[in-house]
Scaffold this active site. Structure first.
Site, PDB file in Angstrom:
ATOM      1  N   GLN A 273     -37.109  86.842-110.652  1.00 48.36           N
ATOM      2  CA  GLN A 273     -37.912  86.793-109.427  1.00 48.36           C
ATOM      3  C   GLN A 273     -39.084  87.773-109.521  1.00 48.36           C
ATOM      4  O   GLN A 273     -40.195  87.468-109.102  1.00 48.36           O
ATOM      5  CB  GLN A 273     -37.011  87.112-108.237  1.00 48.36           C
ATOM      6  CG  GLN A 273     -37.479  86.517-106.933  1.00 48.36           C
ATOM      7  CD  GLN A 273     -37.539  85.001-106.950  1.00 48.36           C
ATOM      8  OE1 GLN A 273     -36.673  84.344-107.520  1.00 48.36           O
ATOM      9  NE2 GLN A 273     -38.580  84.446-106.355  1.00 48.36           N
TER      10      GLN A 273
ATOM     11  N   GLU B 289     -45.107  78.225-103.254  1.00 51.33           N
ATOM     12  CA  GLU B 289     -44.139  79.209-102.769  1.00 51.33           C
ATOM     13  C   GLU B 289     -43.924  80.272-103.840  1.00 51.33           C
ATOM     14  O   GLU B 289     -43.738  79.958-105.016  1.00 51.33           O
ATOM     15  CB  GLU B 289     -42.795  78.546-102.443  1.00 51.33           C
ATOM     16  CG  GLU B 289     -41.821  79.549-101.845  1.00 51.33           C
ATOM     17  CD  GLU B 289     -40.481  78.944-101.449  1.00 51.33           C
ATOM     18  OE1 GLU B 289     -39.888  78.229-102.266  1.00 51.33           O
ATOM     19  OE2 GLU B 289     -40.026  79.218-100.324  1.00 51.33           O
TER      20      GLU B 289
ATOM     21  N   VAL C 139     -34.252  72.519-107.119  1.00 44.23           N
ATOM     22  CA  VAL C 139     -32.801  72.302-107.181  1.00 44.23           C
ATOM     23  C   VAL C 139     -32.367  71.357-106.062  1.00 44.23           C
ATOM     24  O   VAL C 139     -31.581  70.428-106.270  1.00 44.23           O
ATOM     25  CB  VAL C 139     -32.031  73.647-107.093  1.00 44.23           C
ATOM     26  CG1 VAL C 139     -30.529  73.416-107.006  1.00 44.23           C
ATOM     27  CG2 VAL C 139     -32.364  74.524-108.301  1.00 44.23           C
ATOM     28  N   GLY C 140     -32.920  71.559-104.868  1.00 42.25           N
ATOM     29  CA  GLY C 140     -32.545  70.723-103.729  1.00 42.25           C
ATOM     30  C   GLY C 140     -32.874  69.254-103.966  1.00 42.25           C
ATOM     31  O   GLY C 140     -32.063  68.363-103.677  1.00 42.25           O
TER      32      GLY C 140
ATOM     33  N   GLY D 162     -31.786  76.438-100.746  1.00 42.80           N
ATOM     34  CA  GLY D 162     -32.293  77.070-101.959  1.00 42.80           C
ATOM     35  C   GLY D 162     -33.631  76.475-102.330  1.00 42.80           C
ATOM     36  O   GLY D 162     -34.370  75.990-101.464  1.00 42.80           O
ATOM     37  N   SER D 163     -33.926  76.474-103.621  1.00 40.89           N
ATOM     38  CA  SER D 163     -35.269  76.074-104.046  1.00 40.89           C
ATOM     39  C   SER D 163     -35.473  74.560-103.920  1.00 40.89           C
ATOM     40  O   SER D 163     -34.524  73.775-103.950  1.00 40.89           O
ATOM     41  CB  SER D 163     -35.506  76.498-105.492  1.00 40.89           C
ATOM     42  OG  SER D 163     -34.781  75.651-106.354  1.00 40.89           O
TER      43      SER D 163
ATOM     44  N   GLU E 146     -31.988  72.421 -97.224  1.00 36.63           N
ATOM     45  CA  GLU E 146     -32.957  73.379 -96.681  1.00 36.63           C
ATOM     46  C   GLU E 146     -33.636  74.019 -97.865  1.00 36.63           C
ATOM     47  O   GLU E 146     -32.985  74.702 -98.658  1.00 36.63           O
ATOM     48  CB  GLU E 146     -32.231  74.472 -95.886  1.00 36.63           C
ATOM     49  CG  GLU E 146     -32.001  74.156 -94.439  1.00 36.63           C
ATOM     50  CD  GLU E 146     -33.239  73.705 -93.721  1.00 36.63           C
ATOM     51  OE1 GLU E 146     -34.347  74.192 -94.041  1.00 36.63           O
ATOM     52  OE2 GLU E 146     -33.109  72.839 -92.857  1.00 36.63           O
TER      53      GLU E 146
ATOM     54  N   CYS F  46     -36.978  82.128 -96.604  1.00 34.47           N
ATOM     55  CA  CYS F  46     -37.611  80.797 -96.522  1.00 34.47           C
ATOM     56  C   CYS F  46     -38.674  80.816 -95.455  1.00 34.47           C
ATOM     57  O   CYS F  46     -39.629  80.058 -95.505  1.00 34.47           O
ATOM     58  CB  CYS F  46     -36.614  79.718 -96.124  1.00 34.47           C
ATOM     59  SG  CYS F  46     -35.170  79.706 -97.103  1.00 34.47           S
TER      60      CYS F  46
END
Ligand code: UN1
Length: 493
Positions: free
Chosen positions: A330, A383, A231-232, A227-228, A249, A283
């Site tokens: 989004q 991104e 958050v990661g 994910g983002s 990832e 991604c």
């Protein structure tokens, strides 16, 4: 009334303990597709308990037997490919050929992971002492938590959980709230394939209510997240402090380099597909082109022309090229970056949300291309995760590589050239987890490791021959059959 979808815990289909639900919406039409359990830490705790109980027998089930169930799941997925693709297009928005591809990745992964059940090779090696045996074997780790994104709702859970299950772990699965129905089918298929109760549990709900408790639960040994980056990194910090294994990832800002000798028609087709396929929400999506100064203008014109011809609409309509953004948030991010881009580059095509007629109820945006963008412009660096492409002028290969490698992310990159020497130089020097030559930045195959460098990941790779690495510990075993005390490093020196 909308269909109700329940959590799966310890082999039972259960509502959330609080009784609360959330709605699953179609991003192309606004239609309510179903009601899912809105869970919290209590449901996570029940799922971890069930997974811990199941781990006791699952880790002792022979790996080839575990793998047979994964293989059977692959057969069911294959038989239901079309149905699953339609479910996914309805809730996620990407077009049918892409959702079929997403399901196909699940099928490929099932067969690949199932084969590992009869491999999972360890290593034997001579001991330094006489009459002593030395070997190393893979062991499962325990209960693994999986937090997965909405953009590949079938493929990503497959890369993660199929190897984890073959390795002998048990799972607590929290899918994205934007795509819960595909995840529900994933779990249902494993139930039908004969996976014993408690081995794979699913808990629906938000990151805060379900994801955080998974990361924090002492019974969870491994957290695998896609994910983002924000958050990661938060998961990495929190889980790392608790001593867990965390496999991340995260974001990407993938570049396609086009040198002056490239086949421009091929490059154009690859750029448009990589940038606007999945509405730019991969991604691996191409969000910047690093174009040699001699062909920058011509390439920008070709890409803009092809992108402008793309039909945007409901992914269930086979004539559509690009579906909606996943949700209102989004779409707003895309609009924000398009506004920024207007001050940073030349708008070559697109630039607007689509709001009228067939687009009225969805989160649609035109494929958008900015040319003459500076290499350090925000739209060329940050991104976006939407259908916005920046084309940047570069002087030569060395300049392109430097711009590529200056990114905070490092997932995939690509080069178009007919010059074998420059292609190999790029293969060596591009600092990304995946490099393509004369191919866009998307479309990784399941039997190669998937993952990225720098801000994209934390050193793990999914799928490929590395598929077991996040979900196994190496155990080194020494067997002394000399019948006497033999002291390593002492008695034989
Ligand atoms: C992702 O966007 O997180 O390589 C996964 C690809 C696909 C997977 C993308 N096979 O584009």
């Amino acid at each position: 009334m909308a269909e109700r979808f329940l959590n799966h815990i310890g082999g039972q289909w259960l509502p959330s303990r609080s009784g609360r639900t959330f709605q699953n919406l179609n991003p192309a039409t606004g239609e309510v597709l179903g009601e899912f359990s809105a869970s919290n830490a209590d449901d996570v705790d029940a799922a971890v308990g069930a997974a811990a109980d199941a781990y006791r027998f699952w880790r002792l089930t022979p790996a080839p037997k575990r793998a047979e169930i994964v293989y059977r799941a692959g057969e069911i997925i294959r038989a239901r490919k079309e149905e699953l693709a339609r479910v996914m297009t309805r809730e996620m928005g990407k077009i049918l050929i892409e959702t079929r591809g997403d399901v196909q990745e699940g099928i490929d992964m099932a067969y690949l992971a199932a084969g590992e059940g009869r491999r999972m090779f360890g290593v034997t090696t001579p001991s330094e002492m006489p009459n002593k045996w030395a070997m190393s074997v893979r062991s499962p780790i325990g209960v693994c938590g999986f937090i997965t994104p909405w953009n590949f709702p079938f493929a990503i859970p497959s890369w993660k959980m199929m190897p984890a299950l073959v390795a002998g772990n048990t799972c607590v699965f929290k899918p994205a709230t934007d795509t819960p129905e595909t995840a529900w089918h994933f779990v249902k298929i494993f139930e039908e394939a004969g996976l014993p109760a408690g081995v794979l549990n699913i808990v629906f709900g938000s990151g805060r209510a379900v994801g955080d408790p998974i990361v924090e639960h002492p019974g969870i040994a491994v957290v695998s997240f896609t994910g983002s980056t924000d958050v990661g990194n938060a998961i990495g910090g929190k889980g790392g402090a608790l001593g867990k294994r965390i496999s991340l990832e995260m974001g990407g800002k993938n570049a396609i380099i086009v040198l002056e000798d490239a086949d421009l028609q091929l490059a154009t087709e690859a750029i448009v597909w990589s940038a606007f396929g999945t509405t730019g929400q991969r991604c691996t999506a191409c969000s910047r082109v690093l174009a040699h100064e001699k062909i920058h203008d011509e390439l920008a014109e070709r890409v803009a022309k092809m992108a402008a011809a793309w039909k945007v609409g409901d992914g269930l309509d086979e004539s559509v090229n690009m579906g909606p953004c996943i949700n209102q948030g989004q779409l707003e991010t895309v609009q924000k970056y398009v506004a920024i881009g207007r001050g940073e580059g030349r708008l070559a095509t697109g630039g607007a949300a689509l709001t009228g007629g067939a687009h009225a109820k969805g989160f649609f945006h035109e494929p958008t291309v900015f040319a003459d963008v500076k290499e350090d412009a925000r739209i060329a660096v940050e991104e976006i995760f939407g259908p916005v492409l920046s084309i940047v002028k570069v002087k030569d290969l060395a300049h392109a590589v430097a711009v590529n490698n200056a990114s905070a992310y490092g997932l995939s990159s690509s080069i178009f050239t007919k010059d074998v020497n420059r292609a190999f130089t790029a293969m060596r020097d591009l600092d990304t987890g995946i490099v393509y030559v004369n191919h866009g930045t998307t479309g990784a195959e399941t039997h190669l490791p998937f993952g990225g460098n720098r801000g994209t990941g934390n050193g793990h790779r999914e799928a490929g021959h590395t598929m077991m690495d996040p979900f196994t510990e190496w155990k080194s075993i020494y067997v002394d059959f000399s019948g006497k005390l033999q002291r390593a490093q002492i008695d034989n020196s």
